[in-house]
Design a protein around this motif. Structure first.
Motif, mmCIF file in Angstrom:
data_model
loop_
_atom_site.group_PDB
_atom_site.id
_atom_site.type_symbol
_atom_site.label_atom_id
_atom_site.label_comp_id
_atom_site.label_asym_id
_atom_site.label_seq_id
_atom_site.Cartn_x
_atom_site.Cartn_y
_atom_site.Cartn_z
ATOM 1 N N ILE A 255 -38.691 26.661 -14.515
ATOM 2 C CA ILE A 255 -38.699 27.927 -15.261
ATOM 3 C C ILE A 255 -38.248 27.638 -16.686
ATOM 4 O O ILE A 255 -37.211 27.025 -16.904
ATOM 5 N N SER A 256 -39.025 28.066 -17.646
ATOM 6 C CA SER A 256 -38.685 27.813 -19.049
ATOM 7 C C SER A 256 -37.485 28.673 -19.443
ATOM 8 O O SER A 256 -37.539 29.903 -19.324
ATOM 9 N N PRO A 257 -36.409 28.061 -19.907
ATOM 10 C CA PRO A 257 -35.215 28.841 -20.261
ATOM 11 C C PRO A 257 -35.415 29.640 -21.557
ATOM 12 O O PRO A 257 -35.980 29.139 -22.525
ATOM 13 N N ILE A 258 -34.956 30.885 -21.527
ATOM 14 C CA ILE A 258 -34.934 31.722 -22.731
ATOM 15 C C ILE A 258 -33.588 31.565 -23.419
ATOM 16 O O ILE A 258 -33.503 31.395 -24.641
ATOM 17 N N THR A 259 -32.524 31.638 -22.616
ATOM 18 C CA THR A 259 -31.171 31.429 -23.124
ATOM 19 C C THR A 259 -30.251 31.157 -21.944
ATOM 20 O O THR A 259 -30.621 31.370 -20.788
ATOM 21 N N TYR A 260 -29.062 30.680 -22.236
ATOM 22 C CA TYR A 260 -28.086 30.373 -21.181
ATOM 23 C C TYR A 260 -26.943 31.391 -21.245
ATOM 24 O O TYR A 260 -26.241 31.498 -22.250
ATOM 25 N N LEU A 261 -26.794 32.127 -20.157
ATOM 26 C CA LEU A 261 -25.725 33.114 -20.026
ATOM 27 C C LEU A 261 -25.153 33.027 -18.606
ATOM 28 O O LEU A 261 -25.863 32.629 -17.667
ATOM 29 N N PRO A 262 -23.884 33.407 -18.406
ATOM 30 C CA PRO A 262 -23.246 33.278 -17.083
ATOM 31 C C PRO A 262 -23.695 34.358 -16.094
ATOM 32 O O PRO A 262 -22.879 35.039 -15.457
ATOM 33 N N VAL A 263 -24.990 34.520 -15.950
ATOM 34 C CA VAL A 263 -25.551 35.494 -15.013
ATOM 35 C C VAL A 263 -25.198 35.093 -13.575
ATOM 36 O O VAL A 263 -25.294 33.927 -13.202
ATOM 37 N N GLY A 264 -24.786 36.050 -12.770
ATOM 38 C CA GLY A 264 -24.463 35.785 -11.369
ATOM 39 C C GLY A 264 -23.023 35.400 -11.117
ATOM 40 O O GLY A 264 -22.580 35.356 -9.962
ATOM 41 N N GLN A 265 -22.279 35.117 -12.171
ATOM 42 C CA GLN A 265 -20.857 34.824 -12.017
ATOM 43 C C GLN A 265 -20.078 36.149 -11.940
ATOM 44 O O GLN A 265 -20.630 37.216 -12.102
ATOM 45 N N ASN A 266 -18.780 36.070 -11.654
ATOM 46 C CA ASN A 266 -17.911 37.250 -11.669
ATOM 47 C C ASN A 266 -18.226 38.238 -10.539
ATOM 48 O O ASN A 266 -17.913 39.418 -10.629
ATOM 49 N N LEU A 267 -18.845 37.772 -9.447
ATOM 50 C CA LEU A 267 -19.163 38.646 -8.327
ATOM 51 C C LEU A 267 -17.876 39.171 -7.681
ATOM 52 O O LEU A 267 -16.974 38.403 -7.360
ATOM 53 N N GLN A 268 -17.823 40.496 -7.480
ATOM 54 C CA GLN A 268 -16.640 41.120 -6.890
ATOM 55 C C GLN A 268 -17.047 42.107 -5.801
ATOM 56 O O GLN A 268 -18.100 42.736 -5.884
ATOM 57 N N ASP A 269 -16.207 42.236 -4.798
ATOM 58 C CA ASP A 269 -16.409 43.193 -3.719
ATOM 59 C C ASP A 269 -15.088 43.365 -2.981
ATOM 60 O O ASP A 269 -14.114 42.679 -3.271
ATOM 61 N N HIS A 270 -15.070 44.274 -2.017
ATOM 62 C CA HIS A 270 -13.874 44.524 -1.218
ATOM 63 C C HIS A 270 -13.896 43.659 0.038
ATOM 64 O O HIS A 270 -14.796 43.809 0.865
ATOM 65 N N PRO A 271 -12.926 42.785 0.245
ATOM 66 C CA PRO A 271 -12.834 42.101 1.537
ATOM 67 C C PRO A 271 -12.385 43.074 2.611
ATOM 68 O O PRO A 271 -11.500 43.907 2.389
ATOM 69 N N SER B 34 -20.261 44.202 -7.576
ATOM 70 C CA SER B 34 -20.357 44.472 -9.013
ATOM 71 C C SER B 34 -20.023 43.197 -9.772
ATOM 72 O O SER B 34 -19.582 42.201 -9.200
ATOM 73 N N GLY B 35 -20.252 43.236 -11.085
ATOM 74 C CA GLY B 35 -19.732 42.197 -11.968
ATOM 75 C C GLY B 35 -20.645 41.042 -12.294
ATOM 76 O O GLY B 35 -20.278 40.187 -13.099
ATOM 77 N N THR B 36 -21.846 40.972 -11.692
ATOM 78 C CA THR B 36 -22.663 39.766 -11.856
ATOM 79 C C THR B 36 -23.366 39.683 -13.210
ATOM 80 O O THR B 36 -23.941 38.651 -13.536
ATOM 81 N N CYS B 37 -23.340 40.773 -13.972
ATOM 82 C CA CYS B 37 -23.814 40.745 -15.365
ATOM 83 C C CYS B 37 -22.719 41.385 -16.216
ATOM 84 O O CYS B 37 -22.871 42.490 -16.740
ATOM 85 N N ARG B 38 -21.630 40.702 -16.333
ATOM 86 C CA ARG B 38 -20.395 41.241 -16.896
ATOM 87 C C ARG B 38 -20.555 41.683 -18.349
ATOM 88 O O ARG B 38 -21.205 41.024 -19.155
ATOM 89 N N MET B 39 -19.933 42.827 -18.655
ATOM 90 C CA MET B 39 -19.911 43.317 -20.026
ATOM 91 C C MET B 39 -18.755 42.674 -20.789
ATOM 92 O O MET B 39 -17.681 42.448 -20.233
ATOM 93 N N GLY B 40 -18.974 42.361 -22.039
ATOM 94 C CA GLY B 40 -17.917 41.800 -22.872
ATOM 95 C C GLY B 40 -18.118 42.207 -24.315
ATOM 96 O O GLY B 40 -19.144 42.793 -24.687
ATOM 97 N N HIS B 41 -17.131 41.883 -25.134
ATOM 98 C CA HIS B 41 -17.178 42.302 -26.533
ATOM 99 C C HIS B 41 -17.140 41.076 -27.444
ATOM 100 O O HIS B 41 -16.249 40.231 -27.343
ATOM 101 N N GLY B 42 -18.143 40.988 -28.323
ATOM 102 C CA GLY B 42 -18.143 39.923 -29.317
ATOM 103 C C GLY B 42 -18.631 38.594 -28.766
ATOM 104 O O GLY B 42 -18.698 38.360 -27.566
ATOM 105 N N SER B 43 -18.949 37.702 -29.662
ATOM 106 C CA SER B 43 -19.487 36.393 -29.294
ATOM 107 C C SER B 43 -18.438 35.474 -28.695
ATOM 108 O O SER B 43 -18.766 34.462 -28.080
ATOM 109 N N SER B 44 -17.159 35.819 -28.856
ATOM 110 C CA SER B 44 -16.096 34.954 -28.349
ATOM 111 C C SER B 44 -15.916 35.044 -26.837
ATOM 112 O O SER B 44 -15.289 34.184 -26.226
ATOM 113 N N ASP B 45 -16.466 36.106 -26.216
ATOM 114 C CA ASP B 45 -16.327 36.277 -24.767
ATOM 115 C C ASP B 45 -17.405 35.464 -24.061
ATOM 116 O O ASP B 45 -18.541 35.896 -23.912
#
Length: 398
Positions: free
Chosen positions: A159-175, A373-384
């Motif tokens: 798959i040709s990459p468009i950009t690299y982002l931490p998609v799929g990380q930060n997965l959260q749920d209730h145990p 939730s959380g797999t496409c985490r919201m953040g602020h600014g380029s530093s996150d």
């Protein structure tokens, strides 16, 4: 947020905190009680808990369950918002029986989507933007297949990459877990879909505007409890456990088998998992399955919730089990002959109801509760570096 929830609903439930509800919205909210709820309320009184509105201010206590339903039928988002305007909104076009495969890009600009309908591959172009809202699993996989993924994930997929982002990380749920089965002497306290799904019942559901067996097969009784761990943190008014009766129509250990009509389970989960301070879970792409031609998320997903890495989450679930046993040992539940059947695996290895036995139950029957939730985490600014979208929900490549 309260004003938006009130705007969305027309409340027809039994709860009396009227200023917490709306009465002119598109989604009808009803309360489903059932016979077992009366037992639940009496158990609450025995243990000193109050019955309250579960959608009002947070507090500890027992409650019924409100649901989006009208005249015995579920009110979906489609029913409430889209169906009434399908013919009047000329610029709204809903395509049924379609599955989006990937987002189309020109450079780093989204230009449309590629989708499959009735076996044919089709394209639709976007004049302004593409809004992705496919859930905690669907959205990451759509982005993966479109070339937006963590560094290295797409290397083997071609798959040709468009950009690299931490998609799929930060997965959260209730145990949580399903404790049981419990049995009662009177099966009439529970509705059972399979043993009652007759032609007559189906006709009753289709023709009637009242609640029937197909209107809601789950008993509607729940409780919000402050665990011992929360009390130690001085969070006496902030419940972190939810318990609720569930009437399964299948055996979770052996789904192909029917279960007796007098059995039920108690679901429970940790409301504020401690593991949020540790490593979050993740969902990623099974590249080998993708290369073999798999398209379904069920075959492509590699999910790791990373549950029970926190000793506190473990202890809170053990606390939830003891709370459940106190509820079901009340006179109200003993009056209908409530008993706990042993977990066969754990009972073979440990004395029934010992600490070791309960730890085995947590590890054997533990599960998530589909509150992901959380797999496409919201953040602020380029530093996150952990964010996928910015505060306006735009992908950070834009």
């Amino acid at each position: 947020m309260l004003k938006f929830f009130k705007k969305a609903e027309t409340y027809k439930g039994i709860c009396s905190v009227r200023d917490q509800h709306g009465f002119l919205g598109p989604i009808t909210i009803e309360t489903s009680e059932g016979q077992i709820y009366s037992v639940w309320k009496h158990a609450a009184a025995e243990l000193g808990y109050k019955v309250f509105d579960p959608n009002g201010p947070q507090k500890e206590g027992f409650a019924p369950t409100d649901c989006a339903r009208e005249n015995g039928r579920r009110v979906s988002t489609f029913d409430a918002y889209l169906k009434p305007i399908l013919r009047s909104r000329r610029k709204l076009h809903v395509v049924k029986y379609a599955q989006v495969d990937r987002i189309l890009f020109k450079g780093k600009t989204a230009t449309g989507v590629l989708y499959t309908r009735h076996g044919k591959e089709l394209k639709v172009r976007a004049s302004k933007e593409v809004i992705v809202s496919a859930g905690s699993f669907g959205t990451p996989f759509l982005l993966f297949k479109s070339g937006i993924a963590p560094l290295g994930l797409l290397h083997k997929t071609k798959i040709s990459p468009i950009t690299y982002l931490p998609v799929g990380q930060n997965l959260q749920d209730h145990p949580g877990l399903e404790l049981g089965p419990f049995t009662v002497d009177h099966p009439s306290y529970f509705s059972n879909l399979w043993s009652n799904l007759t032609t007559e019942e189906f006709e009753k559901y289709i023709k009637s505007d009242k609640e029937a067996i197909l209107s809601g097969i789950q008993p509607k009784a729940q409780a919000f409890i402050v665990s011992s761990a929360a009390k130690e943190r001085a969070e006496h008014d902030w419940p972190n456990l939810e318990l609720f009766i569930i009437r399964l129509n299948y055996d979770p250990i052996n789904p192909s088998s029917d279960i007796p009509t007098n059995e039920f389970y108690v679901g429970m989960f940790v409301g504020r998992p401690e593991y949020r301070k540790m490593n979050f879970g993740s969902v990623t792409l099974d590249t080998a399955a993708y290369l073999r031609g798999a398209k379904e998320i069920e075959r492509l997903a590699k999910i790791n919730y990373k549950f029970l890495q926190s000793k506190q989450d473990y202890s809170v679930l053990l606390d939830a089990i003891q709370t459940c046993l106190r509820i079901l040992n009340t006179k109200a539940f003993q009056k209908i002959g409530t008993k706990l059947k042993p977990n066969r695996k754990c009972a073979k290895e440990h004395p029934f109801k010992s600490n070791e036995y309960w730890r085995c139950v947590v590890e054997t029957t533990g599960r998530n509760w589909d509150h992901t939730s959380g797999t496409c985490r919201m953040g602020h600014g380029s530093s996150d570096k952990n964010a996928v979208v910015d505060s306006k929900l735009k992908l950070k490549i834009f």
